[in-house]
Design an enzyme around this catalytic site. Structure first.
Site, PDB file in Angstrom:
ATOM      1  N   CYS A 262       0.723  -0.855   0.189  1.00 40.89           N
ATOM      2  CA  CYS A 262      -0.153   0.042   0.213  1.00 40.89           C
ATOM      3  C   CYS A 262       0.779   1.242   0.439  1.00 40.89           C
ATOM      4  CB  CYS A 262      -0.760  -0.069   1.200  1.00 40.89           C
ATOM      5  SG  CYS A 262      -1.573  -1.598   1.660  1.00 40.89           S
TER       6      CYS A 262
ATOM      7  N   HIS B  63      -3.646   7.625   3.442  1.00 49.03           N
ATOM      8  CA  HIS B  63      -4.077   5.387   2.584  1.00 49.03           C
ATOM      9  C   HIS B  63      -5.392   5.421   2.905  1.00 49.03           C
ATOM     10  CE1 HIS B  63      -4.148   1.749   1.537  1.00 49.03           C
ATOM     11  NE2 HIS B  63      -3.625   1.452   2.647  1.00 49.03           N
TER      12      HIS B  63
ATOM     13  N   ASN C  81      -9.963  -0.697   0.021  1.00 47.72           N
ATOM     14  CA  ASN C  81      -8.946  -0.398   0.109  1.00 47.72           C
ATOM     15  C   ASN C  81      -7.790  -0.517  -1.294  1.00 47.72           C
ATOM     16  OD1 ASN C  81      -6.048  -0.704   0.567  1.00 47.72           O
ATOM     17  ND2 ASN C  81      -6.086  -1.486   2.746  1.00 47.72           N
TER      18      ASN C  81
HETATM   19  N1  ACO Z   1     -18.108  -8.922   8.873  1.00 49.49           N
HETATM   20  C1  ACO Z   1     -19.043  -9.589  10.532  1.00 49.49           C
HETATM   21  N2  ACO Z   1     -18.572  -9.674  11.732  1.00 49.49           N
HETATM   22  C2  ACO Z   1     -17.171  -9.561  11.651  1.00 49.49           C
HETATM   23  C3  ACO Z   1     -17.057  -9.110  10.281  1.00 49.49           C
HETATM   24  C4  ACO Z   1     -17.375  -9.153   9.165  1.00 49.49           C
HETATM   25  N3  ACO Z   1     -16.735  -8.680   7.876  1.00 49.49           N
HETATM   26  N4  ACO Z   1     -15.373  -9.603  10.245  1.00 49.49           N
HETATM   27  C5  ACO Z   1     -14.713  -9.973  11.800  1.00 49.49           C
HETATM   28  N5  ACO Z   1     -16.463  -9.785  11.872  1.00 49.49           N
HETATM   29  C6  ACO Z   1     -16.469  -9.801  13.206  1.00 49.49           C
HETATM   30  C7  ACO Z   1     -15.601 -10.546  14.065  1.00 49.49           C
HETATM   31  O1  ACO Z   1     -15.808 -11.869  13.832  1.00 49.49           O
HETATM   32  C8  ACO Z   1     -15.903 -10.551  15.745  1.00 49.49           C
HETATM   33  O2  ACO Z   1     -16.953 -10.683  16.646  1.00 49.49           O
HETATM   34  P1  ACO Z   1     -16.667 -11.778  18.069  1.00 49.49           P
HETATM   35  O3  ACO Z   1     -16.900 -11.016  18.804  1.00 49.49           O
HETATM   36  O4  ACO Z   1     -17.700 -12.182  18.227  1.00 49.49           O
HETATM   37  O5  ACO Z   1     -15.621 -12.234  17.846  1.00 49.49           O
HETATM   38  C9  ACO Z   1     -16.129  -8.703  15.706  1.00 49.49           C
HETATM   39  O6  ACO Z   1     -16.359  -9.356  14.310  1.00 49.49           O
HETATM   40  C10 ACO Z   1     -15.052  -8.076  15.623  1.00 49.49           C
HETATM   41  O7  ACO Z   1     -13.693  -8.200  14.929  1.00 49.49           O
HETATM   42  P2  ACO Z   1     -12.341  -8.077  15.261  1.00 49.49           P
HETATM   43  O8  ACO Z   1     -11.454  -8.525  14.140  1.00 49.49           O
HETATM   44  O9  ACO Z   1     -11.869  -7.762  16.236  1.00 49.49           O
HETATM   45  O10 ACO Z   1     -13.001  -6.552  13.766  1.00 49.49           O
HETATM   46  P3  ACO Z   1     -12.368  -5.055  14.123  1.00 49.49           P
HETATM   47  O11 ACO Z   1     -12.535  -3.861  14.924  1.00 49.49           O
HETATM   48  O12 ACO Z   1     -10.767  -5.232  14.630  1.00 49.49           O
HETATM   49  O13 ACO Z   1     -12.137  -5.115  12.684  1.00 49.49           O
HETATM   50  C11 ACO Z   1     -11.205  -5.130  11.144  1.00 49.49           C
HETATM   51  C12 ACO Z   1     -11.930  -5.970  11.518  1.00 49.49           C
HETATM   52  C13 ACO Z   1     -11.733  -4.075   9.772  1.00 49.49           C
HETATM   53  C14 ACO Z   1     -10.572  -6.394   9.615  1.00 49.49           C
HETATM   54  C15 ACO Z   1      -9.504  -4.488  11.381  1.00 49.49           C
HETATM   55  O14 ACO Z   1      -9.329  -4.704  12.133  1.00 49.49           O
HETATM   56  C16 ACO Z   1      -9.116  -3.813  10.448  1.00 49.49           C
HETATM   57  O15 ACO Z   1      -9.353  -2.331   9.457  1.00 49.49           O
HETATM   58  N6  ACO Z   1      -7.480  -3.457  10.421  1.00 49.49           N
HETATM   59  C17 ACO Z   1      -6.665  -3.128   9.488  1.00 49.49           C
HETATM   60  C18 ACO Z   1      -7.043  -4.219   8.862  1.00 49.49           C
HETATM   61  C19 ACO Z   1      -6.647  -3.019   7.200  1.00 49.49           C
HETATM   62  O16 ACO Z   1      -6.522  -2.048   6.973  1.00 49.49           O
HETATM   63  N7  ACO Z   1      -5.246  -4.027   6.521  1.00 49.49           N
HETATM   64  C20 ACO Z   1      -4.359  -3.027   4.988  1.00 49.49           C
HETATM   65  C21 ACO Z   1      -3.499  -2.130   5.870  1.00 49.49           C
HETATM   66  S1  ACO Z   1      -2.206  -2.806   4.788  1.00 49.49           S
HETATM   67  C22 ACO Z   1      -3.281  -2.020   3.650  1.00 49.49           C
HETATM   68  O17 ACO Z   1      -3.619  -1.364   3.088  1.00 49.49           O
HETATM   69  C23 ACO Z   1      -2.279  -3.513   2.794  1.00 49.49           C
END
Ligand code: ACO
Length: 332
Positions: free
Chosen positions: A116, A259, A289
């Site tokens: 990214c 980003h 993204n």
């Molecule tokens: N839909 C519905 N529920 C979901 C989903 C989904 N797509 N994904 C996870 N959940 C649930 C999980 O199972 C969890 O449930 P639980 O509490 O019953 O266990 C709950 O939602 C919370 O899950 P988390 O993984 O803690 O969710 P979080 O708030 O961390 O969000 C996310 C997840 C969106 C992936 C976040 O961690 C994120 O954005 N991380 C950065 C990712 C990123 O930006 N990557 C790229 C950066 S570098 C680049 O661009 C290459």
């Protein structure tokens, strides 16, 4: 050498025709829903490449628009740097494919692999080559067809990413353009954290084999929560360093172009920098993204819509797999 050395003379962007909304993902059977995705990421839709749309075709379209804005012909380009994690094929480079499409026969062309952060890395490389006199006119592109390496059954990743391309022409800051250009840059990486966001197979260490049908190692794998924490920390550091380098403060920045990974990461970065959200460009809702394409797509939109105008100062900042992160302050 005294900065600015290189300025952005024109930008362009391209996306596939097909829009896939959060509702579409749900309708396809992915265990997710629009409300969750919007609340946790800010994403409402993304563009996904279809028949005939490739990394090469998207990049070429974006490049042609940037060249038209800059008034630069293919024959004038002497450097093409492409940030991508999804070249159409691993050999030769995407940059050489794009060079051939453009007919930029005078150019040296190569890819940078910084996920990214690819566009920011690419601009840094191009600025350096302009500084040495190796090049006069550079084309820097960030492009991804991430849909080709996404596991559409994995809700951790399938909801986040989209396809697209953004491009910029960089030229020497001279004459009427002497005051314009890149004022500071910052570049870092931490390879010890590589497996928090990676694609395990496809390289020489682990070539594709029948195993991938079972272990899905040809897709992106991501430890979302860990990536999130590092992204917030690293983008904050990168904004500080770019401002320090330019001897500017947050109040000097007219527009921050971060980003576009997640609205919560963007908000945390802006808060750390002391930049109010009305001075932050956000389009993650419409594109998801797009990795290396995210910053140049946002940059081009900001210029086209008048959010970024001549005389303004922008702070560009990115973070990605590697981990890699980087930033630059640019006067337009
Ligand atoms: N839909 C519905 N529920 C979901 C989903 C989904 N797509 N994904 C996870 N959940 C649930 C999980 O199972 C969890 O449930 P639980 O509490 O019953 O266990 C709950 O939602 C919370 O899950 P988390 O993984 O803690 O969710 P979080 O708030 O961390 O969000 C996310 C997840 C969106 C992936 C976040 O961690 C994120 O954005 N991380 C950065 C990712 C990123 O930006 N990557 C790229 C950066 S570098 C680049 O661009 C290459």
């Amino acid at each position: 050498m005294k900065r600015p050395i290189a300025y952005i003379a024109g930008t362009g962007r391209a996306v596939p025709k097909q829009v896939v909304t959060n509702h579409d993902l749900e309708a396809r059977g992915l265990e997710t829903n629009d409300a969750w995705i919007v609340e946790r990421t800010g994403i409402r839709q993304r563009y996904v490449a279809g028949e005939g749309e490739s990394t090469r075709s998207l990049a070429t379209e974006a490049a042609r628009k940037a060249m038209a804005k800059a008034g630069v012909s293919a024959g004038e380009i002497d450097l093409i740097v492409v940030g991508t994690a999804t070249p159409d094929r691993l050999l030769p480079s995407a940059a050489c494919d794009i060079q051939a499409e453009l007919g930029a026969t005078r150019a040296g062309a190569f890819d940078v692999s910084a996920a990214c952060t690819g566009f920011v890395y690419g601009c840094l490389v191009a600025e350096g080559m302009l500084a040495t006199g190796t090049s006069e006119t550079a084309l820097v592109i960030g492009v991804e067809k991430l849909s080709s390496i996404l596991n559409w059954d994995d809700r951790n990743t399938a909801i986040l990413f989209g396809d697209g391309a953004g491009a910029a022409i960089l030229r020497r800051s001279r004459g009427a353009n002497a005051g314009k250009g890149i004022l500071s840059t910052y570049l870092r990486s931490d390879g010890t954290l590589g497996e928090l966001l990676w694609r395990p197979s496809g390289g020489a260490e682990r070539p594709f084999g029948p195993d991938v049908l079972v272990d899905k190692s040809h897709f992106i794998h991501m430890a979302g929560r860990e990536v999130f924490k590092h992204a917030v920390r690293s983008m904050a550091e990168a904004t500080d360093r770019a401002l320090d380098g330019a001897k500017l403060t947050a109040s000097d920045i007219d527009l921050m172009i971060p980003h576009q990974a997640n609205i919560r990461i963007i908000e945390a970065t802006a808060k750390h920098a002391g930049i109010s959200m009305d001075k932050v460009y956000v389009n993650v809702d419409a594109y998801g993204n797009t990795s290396a394409a995210s910053v140049p797509i946002a940059l081009d939109e900001a210029m086209q819509t008048g959010r970024l105008r001549e005389g303004m100062t922008a702070l560009l900042v990115a973070f990605g797999a590697g981990f890699t992160w980087g930033s630059m302050v640019v006067r337009f």
